[in-house]
Each structure stands twice: as C-alpha cells, then as structure tokens.
Design a protein around this motif. Structure first.
Motif, PDB file in Angstrom:
ATOM      1  N   MET A   1       0.766  -1.461  -0.141  1.00  0.00           N
ATOM      2  CA  MET A   1       0.126   0.217  -0.073  1.00  0.00           C
ATOM      3  C   MET A   1       1.266   1.189   0.266  1.00  0.00           C
ATOM      4  SD  MET A   1      -3.062  -1.202   2.763  1.00  0.00           S
ATOM      5  CE  MET A   1      -4.205  -0.136   2.449  1.00  0.00           C
ATOM      6  N   GLY A   2       0.754   1.667  -0.657  1.00  0.00           N
ATOM      7  CA  GLY A   2       1.878   2.939  -1.326  1.00  0.00           C
ATOM      8  C   GLY A   2       3.506   2.972  -1.292  1.00  0.00           C
ATOM      9  N   PHE A   3       4.005   1.731  -2.300  1.00  0.00           N
ATOM     10  CA  PHE A   3       4.534   1.037  -1.800  1.00  0.00           C
ATOM     11  C   PHE A   3       5.256   0.563  -3.412  1.00  0.00           C
ATOM     12  CE2 PHE A   3       7.956  -1.728   1.755  1.00  0.00           C
ATOM     13  CZ  PHE A   3       9.275  -0.156   1.430  1.00  0.00           C
ATOM     14  N   ASP A   4       6.493   1.938  -3.449  1.00  0.00           N
ATOM     15  CA  ASP A   4       7.432   1.305  -5.144  1.00  0.00           C
ATOM     16  C   ASP A   4       8.245   0.710  -5.151  1.00  0.00           C
ATOM     17  OD1 ASP A   4       6.663   1.019  -7.476  1.00  0.00           O
ATOM     18  OD2 ASP A   4       5.564   3.118  -7.616  1.00  0.00           O
ATOM     19  N   LYS A 116      -5.051  -6.001  -5.468  1.00  0.00           N
ATOM     20  CA  LYS A 116      -5.462  -6.908  -6.024  1.00  0.00           C
ATOM     21  C   LYS A 116      -4.171  -7.196  -6.589  1.00  0.00           C
ATOM     22  CE  LYS A 116      -8.958  -5.144  -8.854  1.00  0.00           C
ATOM     23  NZ  LYS A 116     -10.097  -6.591  -8.299  1.00  0.00           N
ATOM     24  N   SER A 117      -3.516  -7.836  -7.181  1.00  0.00           N
ATOM     25  CA  SER A 117      -2.989  -8.542  -8.243  1.00  0.00           C
ATOM     26  C   SER A 117      -2.683  -9.055  -9.245  1.00  0.00           C
ATOM     27  CB  SER A 117      -1.685  -8.708  -7.551  1.00  0.00           C
ATOM     28  OG  SER A 117      -0.259  -9.679  -7.904  1.00  0.00           O
ATOM     29  N   ALA A 118      -2.467  -9.019 -10.542  1.00  0.00           N
ATOM     30  CA  ALA A 118      -2.979 -10.100 -10.864  1.00  0.00           C
ATOM     31  C   ALA A 118      -2.403 -11.868 -11.502  1.00  0.00           C
ATOM     32  CB  ALA A 118      -2.268  -9.455 -13.059  1.00  0.00           C
ATOM     33  N   GLY A 119      -3.223 -12.730 -11.555  1.00  0.00           N
ATOM     34  CA  GLY A 119      -2.964 -14.248 -11.305  1.00  0.00           C
ATOM     35  C   GLY A 119      -3.172 -14.750 -10.325  1.00  0.00           C
ATOM     36  N   TYR A 146       1.133  -4.612  -7.910  1.00  0.00           N
ATOM     37  CA  TYR A 146       0.134  -4.732  -7.000  1.00  0.00           C
ATOM     38  C   TYR A 146      -0.836  -3.219  -7.270  1.00  0.00           C
ATOM     39  CZ  TYR A 146       1.736  -2.171  -3.199  1.00  0.00           C
ATOM     40  OH  TYR A 146       2.350  -0.627  -2.228  1.00  0.00           O
ATOM     41  N   SER A 147      -2.373  -3.823  -6.366  1.00  0.00           N
ATOM     42  CA  SER A 147      -2.844  -1.797  -6.605  1.00  0.00           C
ATOM     43  C   SER A 147      -4.290  -2.304  -5.737  1.00  0.00           C
ATOM     44  CB  SER A 147      -3.782  -2.152  -8.129  1.00  0.00           C
ATOM     45  OG  SER A 147      -4.606  -2.610  -8.330  1.00  0.00           O
TER      46      SER A 147
END
Length: 243
Positions: A1-4, A116-119, A146-147
C-alpha cells in the motif's frame, strides 16, 4: 500500500545503515541535542517526522473558505441560474435530498479494502473499529505488481477533495510516503469504488521483512474519516490463498 519499486534502493540503504551491535539491537538513537537513547516500542515504529511535516504543510496551505451550506441550501442557492442549476444536478446526480439535505457535515464510510494482483485472488482486508488490525495485516510478494482498491459511501453532504495518504516505516525509519487525490463526491445510495495506480513492491534481502504503516482518508478541511495503523510483511512469495 503506497510502496513502489523506486524505494528499493532507499530500503536497502536504510537497512544497511541501521545495523547495531547485538547488545543494542533494539535501540534507536535520539537526536544529538538530547544525548540519550530509547528502547524501540510499538509507538516508535511509527515515526513522528511525517506528522510534523503534515502539520507544517497544513498550516502553510490554510485557505479562508466561504461559509458551509447543507445540500438543500446549496441547491436552493442560485436556483434561477439555469447553467448553475444544471451543473449542480450533474455533480449531485440521483441524490436523495429529503433524507440527506439537512445535514451540514459529510459522512464518509470506508466499506472495503482489497489488494489486487494479476493472476491471483484478491486480498480482502477487514478494517477493525479501532483502526488497528492485530498482527500482520497482509503479506506482499517481493517484486510483485499490485494495486489497492477501496469501496466507500458518502452521506449527508458533498465531501470535497477526499484524499488517501499512506506512510511506511521499517525499523522506525520512514521509507515511503504517498498521497493520492480521490476527488469530490456527492451523497448517494450506491457506494463509490476507487482503484489506486498499480505499484511494485521492492525486492531483495534488505527489502524483505516487517513494516509499520499508517493510512488515512481525509478531505480538504483535513477531516479524517478513517485512520489505520498496521503492520505488513514483504516475503519471497505470497501466502497460500484461503479457499
């Protein structure tokens, strides 16, 4: 969360420079002016530097706002101006004026939070009433994209400039701080859904571990509708999904 991913080097440098001798493993030095050290407690994991910066920014950006009106009063104002009337109707949409129009203060309730993360299945996060989830709230896989998506409901009046802020600490040192403008919303029966921009978790030995974080939902008047203080982990892999 807010971590790139852009914070990967910062996390690595932080972890490398915060190593201490074995007998002082849990001590953090105070500023030189104090000349003392303190044992790291739960509260010290959440740094105070960001709060001080936020307070300074708030004071600097104080704006003299006009008088606040209830929703019904706003609709009654300038009712003879056709263009303004249409603009207000477009902004408000299908709001129930009779049930919500007499209250001055808006109410924003965060209904759900999901990672949410694809797959893979979404991680649904439950928010306790006290805003402090017990233990580690969730686990992210290192180097994963993720988002964050949240659903919220607005009641009573228009909420202006709703924002999401998030600050992350590792071993008491701030490693990330972000702010996302969500927007201005009118009260309505149906909830709103907002998805944050996709991010990437840092990776590597120094990135893995436990983090402390604080997330807030605030508006233009700096009214806080939800504050969550929590811990999360970054590991080599996701935790097994619960079926």
């Amino acid at each position: 969360m807010g971590f790139d991913e852009k914070n990967k080097e910062e996390v690595s440098e932080t972890a490398a420079t915060t190593k201490t001798p074995p007998n002082e493993e849990h001590n953090v030095d105070e500023p030189k002016s104090g000349g003392i050290s303190r044992k790291m407690s739960e509260s010290s994991l959440y740094g105070t530097d960001q709060e001080e910066e936020d307070d300074e920014e708030t004071n600097e950006r104080k704006i003299e706002l006009g008088p606040q009106y209830t929703l019904k009063e706003q609709l009654e104002k300038d009712k003879d101006d056709e263009s303004l009337r249409r603009w207000k109707e477009q902004l408000l949409g299908a709001v129930d004026i009779e049930s919500a129009g007499e209250t001055l203060e808006p109410e924003v309730k965060i209904l759900s939070l999901e990672i949410k993360s694809a797959g893979r299945p979404d991680i649904v996060l439950s928010v306790p009433e006290n805003g402090k989830p017990k233990g580690s709230w969730f686990t992210l896989k290192e180097g994963s994209r993720y988002s964050l998506q949240f659903t919220f409901k607005v009641k009573n009046n228009i909420v202006s400039g709703l924002k999401y802020t998030n600050t992350v600490w590792k071993t008491g040192v701030r490693v990330d701080s972000s702010k996302e403008m969500i927007g201005t919303f009118s009260p309505q029966a149906e909830p709103y859904t907002h998805e944050m921009p996709e991010e990437t978790t840092p990776s590597g030995m120094f990135a893995r571990g436990s983090y402390a974080a604080r997330s807030k939902f605030v508006d233009d008047d700096n009214k806080c509708y939800l504050e969550i203080n929590y811990y999360f982990d970054i590991r080599k892999d996701w935790l097994p999904s619960k079926n």
